[in-house]
Design a protein around this motif. Structure first.
Motif, short mmCIF file in Angstrom:
data_model
loop_
_atom_site.label_atom_id
_atom_site.label_comp_id
_atom_site.label_asym_id
_atom_site.label_seq_id
_atom_site.Cartn_x
_atom_site.Cartn_y
_atom_site.Cartn_z
N ALA A 218 0.83 -1.20 0.00
CA ALA A 218 0.00 0.00 0.00
C ALA A 218 0.87 1.25 0.00
CB ALA A 218 -0.93 -0.01 1.21
N HIS A 219 0.56 2.18 -0.89
CA HIS A 219 1.36 3.38 -1.05
C HIS A 219 0.57 4.45 -1.79
CE1 HIS A 219 1.74 1.37 -4.92
NE2 HIS A 219 2.14 2.52 -5.44
N VAL A 220 1.06 5.66 -1.75
CA VAL A 220 0.61 6.71 -2.65
C VAL A 220 1.80 7.08 -3.53
CG1 VAL A 220 -1.23 7.65 -1.21
CG2 VAL A 220 1.10 8.47 -0.90
N TRP A 245 -11.07 -1.50 0.58
CA TRP A 245 -10.28 -1.65 -0.65
C TRP A 245 -11.21 -1.97 -1.81
CZ3 TRP A 245 -5.45 -0.04 -0.99
CH2 TRP A 245 -4.68 0.05 0.18
N THR A 274 -4.44 9.00 -3.56
CA THR A 274 -5.18 7.88 -2.98
C THR A 274 -4.27 6.67 -2.80
OG1 THR A 274 -7.22 8.64 -4.05
CG2 THR A 274 -7.17 6.36 -3.31
N TRP A 275 -4.38 6.04 -1.64
CA TRP A 275 -3.61 4.84 -1.36
C TRP A 275 -4.08 3.69 -2.26
CZ3 TRP A 275 0.32 4.08 2.32
CH2 TRP A 275 0.63 5.21 3.08
N HIS A 276 -3.13 2.89 -2.72
CA HIS A 276 -3.46 1.72 -3.54
C HIS A 276 -2.42 0.64 -3.33
CE1 HIS A 276 -1.12 4.64 -5.88
NE2 HIS A 276 -0.62 3.65 -6.60
N ARG A 277 -2.75 -0.58 -3.72
CA ARG A 277 -1.87 -1.73 -3.54
C ARG A 277 -2.17 -2.76 -4.62
NH1 ARG A 277 -4.74 -4.47 1.86
NH2 ARG A 277 -6.54 -5.36 0.74
#
Length: 334
Positions: A218-220, A245, A274-277
């Motif tokens: 998970a990161h931006v 999620w 936005t955070w995504h993974r």
């Protein structure tokens, strides 16, 4: 998109941004939808973007061919062979949130892929204080057509990034060319990523070390905006404001676009990153090809006046993009 948290990523027809003489109503619609997506989601699918599906497929084939090479060939391009943060990163070589990511990747820069005259001019004008994101000039010797394919893809995505940036500028009430002086090829990056299959609970092979988290944790994103081409295997997820999620699956013929921390700072949090993974694929190889459309090394990012007022003063100090992103990269690799 209308509630406190989104449940899907919107699809936007960006055709009016890429044609020469758009219909005014269509352009206004596209700009309005981009602004809404940036405020509420941070991601959107770009449809009708002007890049042929056959050319997108050719880029996939080039990526598959590269990652199918023997390890000894890929390691010739290993990030760390030069002083630059560009090149090949083997499985287990990238870390997010203190955990090892389950992917291998190749980051490509533009200068060494161009014709001799362009390379000579670029070298003549290159900054004297060479920085860690300069072009290392690494290409796989075993794939003679690889450079041509990837450089065409690089140019197409760079132009597309400029048009999407124009749409974002218009959505903020700015001139469409507002972001153009801040952009530059020197830090924009075409990346190929391969996520090998891994059975749940299976031990990580050597030389992967540390606890394996996700395919990509998970990161931006650090920069301005990303333009992602992904395959149908799936696994990308986006975090909404309810901390759920939301899947962002492959939609044929589209790119998935998201904004990064620099756009968040530019807009004083009006357009939040936005955070995504990415989940680890269970039984199939997953490939994705993001392009990062970035500010130039010397660009100074500060909250826009149009996004600030007495009740919402600037929340960020001015930030020079080059040193900022170099510092981020310095903590990302093994």
């Amino acid at each position: 998109m209308s509630g406190a948290s989104f449940t899907e990523v919107p699809i936007i027809d960006i055709g009016p941004l890429v044609v020469e003489h758009p219909n005014a109503a269509d352009l206004a619609r596209a700009v309005d939808e981009i602004g809404r997506a940036c405020r509420e989601v941070g991601f959107f699918y770009a449809a009708n973007h002007g890049i042929a599906e056959s050319e997108m497929a050719e880029v996939y084939e080039a990526a598959r061919s590269f990652f199918a090479l023997p390890s000894v060939e890929k390691m010739k391009l290993r990030l760390g062979n030069t002083d630059q943060f560009r090149g090949f990163v083997p499985l287990g070589g990238e870390v997010t949130g203190g955990k090892t990511d389950w992917h291998e990747c190749l980051d490509l820069q533009p200068i060494s892929g161009r014709d001799a005259e362009t390379i000579a001019a670029a070298n003549a004008n290159r900054r004297l204080d060479s920085h860690p994101l300069d072009d290392p000039g690494q290409w796989p010797e075993a794939l003679p057509e690889f450079r041509r394919t990837m450089m065409r893809a690089w140019d197409q995505r760079y132009r597309l990034g400029g048009r999407i940036a124009a749409g974002m500028a218009l959505s903020l009430g700015l001139d469409e060319h507002y972001f153009q002086p801040y952009s530059g090829v020197e830090l924009s990056d075409l990346r190929m990523v391969h996520y090998p299959p891994r059975a749940p609970g299976a031990a990580a092979p050597e030389p992967v070390s540390g606890e394996v988290g996700h395919g990509f944790g998970a990161h931006v994103d650090y920069g301005f905006l990303a333009i992602l081409q992904q395959d149908a295997v799936g696994g990308l997820e986006v975090l909404n404001s309810a901390e759920a999620w939301v899947p962002a699956p492959h939609i044929p013929g589209t790119f998935l676009v998201n904004i990064g921390l620099m756009m968040q700072q530019w807009t004083n949090d009006k357009y939040p990153a936005t955070w995504h993974r990415v989940q680890i694929p269970g039984n199939a190889d997953r490939y994705s090809i993001p392009f990062f459309y970035e500010p130039n090394f010397g660009a100074v990012i500060a909250p826009l006046d149009i996004c600030c007022d007495a009740e919402n003063p600037p929340r960020y100090e001015p930030c020079q993009f080059g040193p900022y992103v170099v510092g981020r990269f310095a903590t990302a690799y093994d």
